[in-house]
Design a protein around this motif. Structure first.
Motif, PDB file in Angstrom:
ATOM      1  N   THR A   1       0.828  -1.203   0.000  1.00 35.03           N
ATOM      2  CA  THR A   1       0.000   0.000   0.000  1.00 35.03           C
ATOM      3  C   THR A   1       0.864   1.256   0.000  1.00 35.03           C
ATOM      4  OG1 THR A   1      -0.138   0.290   2.405  1.00 35.03           O
ATOM      5  CG2 THR A   1      -1.707  -1.259   1.394  1.00 35.03           C
ATOM      6  N   ASP A   2       0.192   2.383  -0.185  1.00 33.92           N
ATOM      7  CA  ASP A   2       0.901   3.657  -0.188  1.00 33.92           C
ATOM      8  C   ASP A   2       1.533   3.966   1.167  1.00 33.92           C
ATOM      9  OD1 ASP A   2      -1.559   4.083   1.053  1.00 33.92           O
ATOM     10  OD2 ASP A   2      -2.009   5.914  -0.044  1.00 33.92           O
ATOM     11  N   GLU A   3       1.086   3.336   2.237  1.00 32.73           N
ATOM     12  CA  GLU A   3       1.684   3.547   3.554  1.00 32.73           C
ATOM     13  C   GLU A   3       3.087   2.960   3.655  1.00 32.73           C
ATOM     14  OE1 GLU A   3      -1.064   2.006   6.408  1.00 32.73           O
ATOM     15  OE2 GLU A   3      -2.472   3.656   6.108  1.00 32.73           O
ATOM     16  N   ASP A   4       3.417   2.025   2.772  1.00 28.93           N
ATOM     17  CA  ASP A   4       4.749   1.419   2.792  1.00 28.93           C
ATOM     18  C   ASP A   4       5.822   2.372   2.273  1.00 28.93           C
ATOM     19  OD1 ASP A   4       4.081  -1.221   3.776  1.00 28.93           O
ATOM     20  OD2 ASP A   4       3.118  -1.560   1.834  1.00 28.93           O
ATOM     21  N   LEU A   5       5.408   3.403   1.540  1.00 28.22           N
ATOM     22  CA  LEU A   5       6.354   4.274   0.852  1.00 28.22           C
ATOM     23  C   LEU A   5       6.206   5.731   1.274  1.00 28.22           C
ATOM     24  CD1 LEU A   5       5.802   2.839  -2.740  1.00 28.22           C
ATOM     25  CD2 LEU A   5       7.623   2.228  -1.129  1.00 28.22           C
ATOM     26  N   ASN A   6       7.279   6.488   1.032  1.00 24.55           N
ATOM     27  CA  ASN A   6       7.217   7.934   1.235  1.00 24.55           C
ATOM     28  C   ASN A   6       6.602   8.580  -0.016  1.00 24.55           C
ATOM     29  OD1 ASN A   6       9.324   8.110  -0.695  1.00 24.55           O
ATOM     30  ND2 ASN A   6      10.905   8.226   0.890  1.00 24.55           N
ATOM     31  N   GLU A   7       6.533   9.891  -0.027  1.00 24.68           N
ATOM     32  CA  GLU A   7       5.889  10.611  -1.137  1.00 24.68           C
ATOM     33  C   GLU A   7       6.571  10.312  -2.477  1.00 24.68           C
ATOM     34  OE1 GLU A   7       4.954  15.216  -2.451  1.00 24.68           O
ATOM     35  OE2 GLU A   7       5.220  14.767  -0.327  1.00 24.68           O
ATOM     36  N   GLU A   8       7.885  10.364  -2.500  1.00 21.02           N
ATOM     37  CA  GLU A   8       8.601  10.077  -3.742  1.00 21.02           C
ATOM     38  C   GLU A   8       8.385   8.626  -4.168  1.00 21.02           C
ATOM     39  OE1 GLU A   8      12.972  10.781  -5.670  1.00 21.02           O
ATOM     40  OE2 GLU A   8      12.927   9.885  -3.656  1.00 21.02           O
ATOM     41  N   GLY A   9       8.434   7.722  -3.215  1.00 19.51           N
ATOM     42  CA  GLY A   9       8.220   6.313  -3.520  1.00 19.51           C
ATOM     43  C   GLY A   9       6.857   6.054  -4.130  1.00 19.51           C
ATOM     44  N   ASN A  10       5.842   6.708  -3.610  1.00 23.99           N
ATOM     45  CA  ASN A  10       4.501   6.549  -4.162  1.00 23.99           C
ATOM     46  C   ASN A  10       4.395   7.133  -5.566  1.00 23.99           C
ATOM     47  OD1 ASN A  10       2.715   5.119  -2.281  1.00 23.99           O
ATOM     48  ND2 ASN A  10       3.298   6.747  -0.867  1.00 23.99           N
ATOM     49  N   ALA A  11       5.009   8.267  -5.795  1.00 20.12           N
ATOM     50  CA  ALA A  11       4.954   8.869  -7.134  1.00 20.12           C
ATOM     51  C   ALA A  11       5.646   7.966  -8.155  1.00 20.12           C
ATOM     52  CB  ALA A  11       5.595  10.256  -7.113  1.00 20.12           C
ATOM     53  N   PHE A  12       6.810   7.438  -7.791  1.00 19.51           N
ATOM     54  CA  PHE A  12       7.512   6.537  -8.699  1.00 19.51           C
ATOM     55  C   PHE A  12       6.722   5.254  -8.922  1.00 19.51           C
ATOM     56  CE2 PHE A  12      10.499   2.935  -9.213  1.00 19.51           C
ATOM     57  CZ  PHE A  12      10.926   3.238 -10.506  1.00 19.51           C
ATOM     58  N   THR A  13       6.211   4.681  -7.860  1.00 18.51           N
ATOM     59  CA  THR A  13       5.465   3.425  -7.952  1.00 18.51           C
ATOM     60  C   THR A  13       4.222   3.581  -8.817  1.00 18.51           C
ATOM     61  OG1 THR A  13       6.328   2.681  -5.833  1.00 18.51           O
ATOM     62  CG2 THR A  13       4.284   1.649  -6.592  1.00 18.51           C
ATOM     63  N   ALA A  14       3.552   4.699  -8.701  1.00 12.72           N
ATOM     64  CA  ALA A  14       2.347   4.925  -9.506  1.00 12.72           C
ATOM     65  C   ALA A  14       2.659   4.909 -11.001  1.00 12.72           C
ATOM     66  CB  ALA A  14       1.706   6.256  -9.118  1.00 12.72           C
ATOM     67  N   SER A  15       3.848   5.349 -11.373  1.00 15.98           N
ATOM     68  CA  SER A  15       4.170   5.382 -12.801  1.00 15.98           C
ATOM     69  C   SER A  15       4.871   4.123 -13.302  1.00 15.98           C
ATOM     70  CB  SER A  15       5.046   6.597 -13.119  1.00 15.98           C
ATOM     71  OG  SER A  15       6.328   6.455 -12.557  1.00 15.98           O
ATOM     72  N   TYR A  16       5.567   3.421 -12.445  1.00 18.73           N
ATOM     73  CA  TYR A  16       6.376   2.281 -12.887  1.00 18.73           C
ATOM     74  C   TYR A  16       5.790   0.924 -12.509  1.00 18.73           C
ATOM     75  CZ  TYR A  16      10.388  -0.880 -13.219  1.00 18.73           C
ATOM     76  OH  TYR A  16      11.219  -1.939 -13.513  1.00 18.73           O
ATOM     77  N   PHE A  17       5.291   0.787 -11.297  1.00 21.60           N
ATOM     78  CA  PHE A  17       4.824  -0.511 -10.815  1.00 21.60           C
ATOM     79  C   PHE A  17       3.417  -0.843 -11.297  1.00 21.60           C
ATOM     80  CE2 PHE A  17       2.881  -3.342  -7.666  1.00 21.60           C
ATOM     81  CZ  PHE A  17       3.833  -4.343  -7.575  1.00 21.60           C
ATOM     82  N   ASP A  18       2.613   0.154 -11.556  1.00 22.55           N
ATOM     83  CA  ASP A  18       1.209  -0.043 -11.951  1.00 22.55           C
ATOM     84  C   ASP A  18       1.093  -1.084 -13.053  1.00 22.55           C
ATOM     85  OD1 ASP A  18      -1.295   0.241 -13.334  1.00 22.55           O
ATOM     86  OD2 ASP A  18      -1.548   2.176 -12.373  1.00 22.55           O
ATOM     87  N   PHE A  19       0.288  -2.117 -12.810  1.00 26.47           N
ATOM     88  CA  PHE A  19       0.171  -3.230 -13.755  1.00 26.47           C
ATOM     89  C   PHE A  19      -0.493  -2.839 -15.064  1.00 26.47           C
ATOM     90  CE2 PHE A  19       0.077  -6.084  -9.807  1.00 26.47           C
ATOM     91  CZ  PHE A  19       1.449  -6.218  -9.823  1.00 26.47           C
ATOM     92  N   SER A  20      -1.294  -1.790 -15.067  1.00 30.36           N
ATOM     93  CA  SER A  20      -1.993  -1.433 -16.300  1.00 30.36           C
ATOM     94  C   SER A  20      -1.159  -0.556 -17.230  1.00 30.36           C
ATOM     95  CB  SER A  20      -3.322  -0.742 -15.977  1.00 30.36           C
ATOM     96  OG  SER A  20      -3.099   0.448 -15.260  1.00 30.36           O
ATOM     97  N   ASN A  21      -0.290   0.291 -16.687  1.00 32.58           N
ATOM     98  CA  ASN A  21       0.477   1.165 -17.584  1.00 32.58           C
ATOM     99  C   ASN A  21       1.954   1.282 -17.224  1.00 32.58           C
ATOM    100  OD1 ASN A  21       0.474   2.812 -15.353  1.00 32.58           O
ATOM    101  ND2 ASN A  21      -0.880   4.343 -16.197  1.00 32.58           N
ATOM    102  N   GLY A  22       2.397   0.580 -16.203  1.00 35.80           N
ATOM    103  CA  GLY A  22       3.808   0.631 -15.825  1.00 35.80           C
ATOM    104  C   GLY A  22       4.605  -0.461 -16.525  1.00 35.80           C
TER     105      GLY A  22
END
Length: 145
Positions: A75-96
């Motif tokens: 979840t987003d609680e596992d990461l800091n702000e930068e981690g969440n921003a990066f994860t949203a663009s790279y890890f996302d299964f639909s567009n990362g």
């Protein structure tokens, strides 16, 4: 926000010859890397620093760590702000592109089929194969954001 949950992977077309924990490996690799790369949220840095100590000591594999420390939920609680921003663009299964990188680096010699990535071994050796690509993806993301 929940990025992934190991329980999402153990039903349906999940390989019958693998334990349910195999559904945690791909996310465990990413979470272990993120937490060791300065992207950890307060949960791991302030409230439960022993989580990072376990990773540093490699007393658990990445998948085991993910199941133990995160209860198989990323979840987003596992990461800091930068981690969440990066994860949203790279890890996302639909567009990362995380799963494509994971498959390119760790998918050689695995059984054919849509479920093949569940056969990746949960080892620190595989983590070390993946880590340089993740480091590069983060560096590129930082440069272009």
């Amino acid at each position: 926000m929940k990025y992934d949950d190991a329980s999402w992977h153990s039903g349906g077309n999940f390989p019958k010859d693998l334990p349910a924990s195999a559904g945690a490996i791909h996310t465990g690799m990413f979470v272990a890397w993120a937490l060791q790369s300065g992207l950890a949220g307060e949960l791991h840095t302030d409230e439960m620093p022993e989580n990072l100590e376990k990773l540093a000591g490699r007393s658990l594999t990445p998948g085991e760590f993910f199941l133990w420390a995160c209860d198989g939920k990323f979840t987003d609680e596992d990461l800091n702000e930068e981690g969440n921003a990066f994860t949203a663009s790279y890890f996302d299964f639909s567009n990362g592109s995380y799963l494509a990188d994971y498959e390119a680096l760790l998918g050689h010699g695995l059984p054919r089929g849509s479920d093949r990535l569940y056969y990746v071994a949960d080892t620190w050796e595989n983590f070390e194969k993946l880590k340089p690509r993740l480091d590069q993806r983060l560096a590129d993301w930082r440069t272009h954001r």
